[in-house]
Design a protein around this motif. Structure first.
Motif, mmCIF file in Angstrom:
data_model
loop_
_atom_site.group_PDB
_atom_site.id
_atom_site.type_symbol
_atom_site.label_atom_id
_atom_site.label_comp_id
_atom_site.label_asym_id
_atom_site.label_seq_id
_atom_site.Cartn_x
_atom_site.Cartn_y
_atom_site.Cartn_z
ATOM 1 N N THR A 76 7.939 1.877 10.147
ATOM 2 C CA THR A 76 9.021 2.171 11.021
ATOM 3 C C THR A 76 9.567 0.978 11.551
ATOM 4 N N LEU B 135 12.112 -0.723 14.518
ATOM 5 C CA LEU B 135 12.751 -0.437 15.828
ATOM 6 C C LEU B 135 13.486 -1.823 15.951
ATOM 7 N N ASN C 174 15.785 -3.183 19.253
ATOM 8 C CA ASN C 174 16.241 -2.978 20.597
ATOM 9 C C ASN C 174 15.304 -1.733 21.208
ATOM 10 N N GLY C 175 14.370 -1.227 20.598
ATOM 11 C CA GLY C 175 13.295 -0.017 21.212
ATOM 12 C C GLY C 175 13.993 1.063 20.299
ATOM 13 N N ASN C 176 14.753 1.107 19.531
ATOM 14 C CA ASN C 176 15.538 2.440 18.847
ATOM 15 C C ASN C 176 15.167 2.366 17.355
ATOM 16 N N VAL C 177 14.573 3.460 16.750
ATOM 17 C CA VAL C 177 14.247 3.600 15.542
ATOM 18 C C VAL C 177 15.536 3.369 14.619
ATOM 19 N N VAL C 178 15.577 2.457 13.641
ATOM 20 C CA VAL C 178 16.516 2.452 12.535
ATOM 21 C C VAL C 178 16.178 3.358 11.501
ATOM 22 N N SER C 179 17.305 4.480 11.330
ATOM 23 C CA SER C 179 16.914 5.487 10.503
ATOM 24 C C SER C 179 18.019 5.671 9.117
ATOM 25 N N ASP D 252 23.377 3.286 12.863
ATOM 26 C CA ASP D 252 22.757 1.909 12.905
ATOM 27 C C ASP D 252 23.692 0.782 12.744
ATOM 28 N N VAL E 103 25.726 0.511 15.829
ATOM 29 C CA VAL E 103 25.230 -0.247 17.075
ATOM 30 C C VAL E 103 24.987 -1.693 16.617
#
Length: 153
Positions: A12, A14, A16-21, A71, A74
């Motif tokens: 996994t 992340l 900035n705290g968000n999962v890159v999906s 992503d 972002v």
């Protein structure tokens, strides 16, 4: 030496705290550490000088995401913020959680913590008439000023 296995999966990343999906093909994420963490120099008469090199804790994350996907949008927004006001930019954080199995049900996690990131490059662009899937991938390079790595059993 006993037979050993290392099985990879369920990693996994992340940002900035968000999962890159929306990771792309081939090697969608690679973290490089271009500098040595120590410097060793030979002195006169065989003396040795060893010194910590703090630049060894800098790291580059090369992230390949689907062009135009969430992503990519972002990261592009972060790039636009940085380009508009580098002094006022909020620095990027990242974390990679690598999961490794030994074939006997035991799991080891390797965690890379990445802090103080800025975007180094605008992704290259490609048009292809021969079905080159690379034209649908945005490759972002982010330099992090302070990185660490540790094992978690």
């Amino acid at each position: 030496m006993p037979f050993q296995v290392s099985m990879s999966g369920d990693d996994t990343f992340l940002l900035n705290g968000n999962v890159v999906s929306t990771l792309a093909t081939k090697d969608p994420l690679k973290i490089n550490f271009p500098n040595d963490i120590v410097v060793v120099e030979q002195g006169k008469d065989g003396n040795t000088v060893i010194s910590e090199n703090r630049r060894g804790y800098e790291g580059d994350a090369v992230l390949r995401v689907l062009l135009g996907a969430a992503d990519d949008q972002v990261i592009n927004a972060l790039f636009l913020e940085q380009a508009a006001n580098i002094a006022g930019t909020t620095l990027i954080t990242g974390a990679l959680y690598k999961v490794s199995g030994d074939g006997n049900g035991n799991i080891t996690k390797v965690v890379y913590q990445l802090q103080g990131g800025v975007i180094l490059k605008i992704p290259a662009a490609l048009i292809s008439a021969s079905g080159n899937t690379e034209e649908q991938i945005a490759e972002w390079t982010i330099r992090f000023g302070n990185c660490s790595q540790r094992l978690i059993q």
